[in-house]
Design a protein around this motif. Structure first.
Motif, short mmCIF file in Angstrom:
data_model
loop_
_atom_site.label_atom_id
_atom_site.label_comp_id
_atom_site.label_asym_id
_atom_site.label_seq_id
_atom_site.Cartn_x
_atom_site.Cartn_y
_atom_site.Cartn_z
N GLU A 17 35.35 -111.72 -18.87
CA GLU A 17 35.70 -110.81 -19.93
C GLU A 17 36.00 -109.37 -19.94
O GLU A 17 35.82 -109.10 -18.63
CB GLU A 17 34.39 -110.96 -21.08
CG GLU A 17 33.88 -112.10 -21.56
CD GLU A 17 33.14 -113.04 -20.27
OE1 GLU A 17 33.34 -114.26 -20.54
OE2 GLU A 17 32.34 -112.47 -19.54
N SER A 18 36.61 -108.95 -20.72
CA SER A 18 36.91 -107.44 -20.57
C SER A 18 36.26 -106.40 -19.99
O SER A 18 36.51 -105.63 -19.00
CB SER A 18 37.38 -107.10 -21.80
OG SER A 18 38.14 -105.55 -21.74
N HIS A 19 34.74 -106.71 -20.54
CA HIS A 19 33.86 -105.77 -20.01
C HIS A 19 32.82 -106.23 -19.29
O HIS A 19 31.52 -105.77 -18.98
CB HIS A 19 33.31 -105.03 -21.16
CG HIS A 19 34.24 -103.81 -21.78
ND1 HIS A 19 33.85 -102.80 -21.89
CD2 HIS A 19 35.51 -103.98 -22.27
CE1 HIS A 19 34.76 -101.92 -22.54
NE2 HIS A 19 35.80 -102.81 -22.72
N GLY A 20 33.02 -107.48 -18.88
CA GLY A 20 32.06 -108.20 -17.74
C GLY A 20 32.01 -107.60 -16.41
O GLY A 20 32.66 -106.78 -16.08
N VAL A 91 39.01 -110.42 -9.64
CA VAL A 91 39.28 -109.01 -9.75
C VAL A 91 37.97 -108.29 -10.57
O VAL A 91 37.38 -108.62 -11.53
CB VAL A 91 40.40 -108.70 -10.77
CG1 VAL A 91 40.64 -107.18 -10.94
CG2 VAL A 91 41.87 -109.44 -9.71
N ARG A 92 37.33 -107.45 -9.94
CA ARG A 92 36.37 -106.57 -10.47
C ARG A 92 36.56 -105.82 -11.43
O ARG A 92 37.50 -104.90 -11.42
CB ARG A 92 35.12 -106.08 -9.31
CG ARG A 92 35.02 -106.80 -8.11
CD ARG A 92 33.90 -107.77 -8.36
NE ARG A 92 33.77 -108.65 -7.16
CZ ARG A 92 32.84 -109.40 -7.03
NH1 ARG A 92 32.02 -109.96 -7.90
NH2 ARG A 92 32.67 -110.31 -5.80
N ASN A 93 35.78 -105.50 -12.43
CA ASN A 93 35.84 -104.43 -13.65
C ASN A 93 35.13 -103.33 -13.02
O ASN A 93 34.13 -103.37 -12.71
CB ASN A 93 35.22 -104.96 -14.82
CG ASN A 93 36.23 -105.92 -15.56
OD1 ASN A 93 37.35 -105.94 -15.53
ND2 ASN A 93 35.60 -106.95 -16.37
N THR A 94 35.91 -102.30 -13.28
CA THR A 94 35.43 -100.72 -12.52
C THR A 94 35.42 -99.64 -13.59
O THR A 94 34.96 -98.57 -13.44
CB THR A 94 36.05 -100.54 -11.55
OG1 THR A 94 37.42 -100.25 -11.78
CG2 THR A 94 36.02 -101.54 -10.29
N ASP A 100 32.15 -97.68 -26.56
CA ASP A 100 33.42 -97.69 -27.53
C ASP A 100 33.30 -98.55 -28.52
O ASP A 100 33.98 -98.26 -29.43
CB ASP A 100 34.65 -97.55 -26.65
CG ASP A 100 34.85 -96.03 -26.09
OD1 ASP A 100 34.18 -95.21 -26.25
OD2 ASP A 100 35.73 -96.03 -25.15
N TYR A 101 32.59 -99.61 -28.28
CA TYR A 101 32.78 -100.81 -28.90
C TYR A 101 31.34 -101.10 -29.81
O TYR A 101 31.28 -102.13 -30.41
CB TYR A 101 33.10 -101.99 -28.19
CG TYR A 101 34.47 -101.76 -27.47
CD1 TYR A 101 35.68 -101.91 -28.02
CD2 TYR A 101 34.67 -101.53 -26.17
CE1 TYR A 101 36.99 -101.89 -27.78
CE2 TYR A 101 35.80 -100.96 -25.69
CZ TYR A 101 37.06 -101.41 -26.47
OH TYR A 101 38.27 -101.25 -25.84
N GLY A 129 35.24 -104.71 -26.23
CA GLY A 129 36.75 -104.67 -25.74
C GLY A 129 37.28 -106.31 -26.12
O GLY A 129 38.50 -106.48 -25.76
N GLY A 130 36.66 -106.82 -26.89
CA GLY A 130 37.27 -108.40 -27.30
C GLY A 130 36.72 -109.62 -26.40
O GLY A 130 37.35 -110.44 -26.64
N GLY A 131 36.00 -109.05 -25.29
CA GLY A 131 35.57 -110.19 -24.65
C GLY A 131 36.67 -110.92 -23.84
O GLY A 131 37.59 -110.49 -23.05
#
Length: 372
Positions: A17-20, A91-94, A100-101, A129-131
């Motif tokens: 997910e976008s913010h996972g 790919v890690r989220n950083t 913001d959501y 962020g829409g997940g």
């Protein structure tokens, strides 16, 4: 949740997910013994990520979210080559700003998937962020597409996508200069047209609004015979691949909708023999006949809608906590968002094209019996 896998032999499953913690893909059916370039893989991911444009300056069209998008291969790769086992890339989220959501927990953004997700999964959704429905999911597609593209390029097949229209500015076909695609922030095949697009997008940004556009994609060097004649037609699978990209709302191949106003005498691609080989005198079909490639250049276009996250007040509804009762509400989007998605969707279009074509390339190896 089903429907996270694409392909038959070269089978790609994306996750995250976008913010996972991370996003990624698992590729099943990747042939063994291929010298996969990790440098090329990273370069392809860098083309998709937000931030600076081709000229090093901030791209007015895209979000200010800054992600490293560094690929990690967890399996299926050893001593520089694919092993034939599932190839897993993460790919890690950083750079998440999940706060913001907070206002979107039970409030639905117009033109986003918030409401439909909420209905389908009975309120169980990642609203940050829409997940799963975020455009950031495409980082996994680009990673898988890079793998497929490297195989295809080794066989002489070249895929090129580019923006031909954005914010109402069109690039005339006669002025295409493919060498300029990566020289401008819009990934348009003409620097002057790209400058006009960027200027218009700056004006749209100042108004708190967003813009859409059209991306064209060509495939050169594709042999005849890729695709299946009935349900799994090459053009049908390309359409499915393109329409699976969140912001894409239209697909046409060859003359597309213009063929509706044409005649058979002008729309048919006549054929002649040249040095004993069949040759087409035109390409109204876009390189596909009867669901199979005909050896011509494949050419198609996708329509990209305006970014739904705009900085204007919008009418919407909210769902009362722990209930299924909806109330009228207003919403002003926060966070960091693209203004026009075209330049970032260009590498996604190329990736999904590569995945589709390489899957059919492998399927063709089972189409006829070995005569040896």
């Amino acid at each position: 949740m089903s429907g996270n896998t694409f392909g038959s032999i070269f089978k790609v499953t994306t996750f995250g997910e976008s913010h996972g913690e991370a996003l990624g893909c698992v590729i099943d059916g990747c042939p063994a013994g291929f010298s996969l370039s990790l440098e090329r893989l990273q370069k392809d991911l860098d083309r998709r990520k937000p931030g600076a444009g081709a000229d090093g300056k901030l791209n007015a069209a895209v979000t200010a979210r800054s992600e490293g998008d560094k690929a990690e291969i967890l399996s299926g790769f050893f001593e520089g080559k694919t092993t034939g086992t599932p190839l897993s890339i993460v790919v890690r989220n950083t750079s998440q700003h999940s706060s913001d959501y907070d206002n979107l927990r039970t409030t639905f953004r117009p033109a986003h998937a918030d409401y439909t997700y909420d209905i389908k999964y009975d309120g169980n959704r990642d609203y940050r962020g829409g997940g799963r429905s975020s455009g950031r999911e495409t980082v996994a597609r680009v990673a898988a597409g890079s793998v497929a593209n490297q195989f295809l390029e080794a066989s002489g097949i070249k895929i090129t996508a580019y923006t031909i229209r954005a914010a109402g500015i069109q690039v005339p076909e006669a002025s295409y200069v493919f060498s300029q695609i990566e020289q401008n922030n819009m990934r348009a095949p003409n620097n002057e047209a790209a400058a006009l697009m960027s200027k218009k997008i700056e004006e749209i940004r100042a108004q708190g609004d967003s813009a859409g556009g059209i991306i064209e994609c060509t495939v050169e060097g594709c042999p005849a015979g890729l695709g299946e004649p009935v349900f799994d037609k090459l053009d049908a699978e390309l359409a499915k691949a393109m329409l699976s990209i969140g912001a894409v709302k239209g697909f046409e191949i060859g003359d597309g909708f213009a063929a509706a106003d044409s005649f058979g005498s002008t729309n048919n691609d006549s054929m002649r023999s040249k040095n004993g080989q069949a040759e087409f005198l035109s390409n109204h079909s876009g390189g596909v006949l009867g669901g199979m490639s005909n050896g011509n250049k494949i050419i198609f276009r996708v329509a990209v809608k305006p970014v739904p996250s705009i900085f204007k007040n919008q009418e919407t509804v909210l769902r009362r906590e722990n209930s299924k009762v909806y109330e009228n509400s207003e919403l002003q989007i926060k966070g960091r968002h693209d203004i026009c998605l075209c330049p970032r969707i260009v590498p996604v279009v190329e990736a999904m094209t590569a995945i589709t074509l390489f899957d059919f390339y492998l399927r063709n190896k089972t189409a006829i019996a070995d005569k040896k």
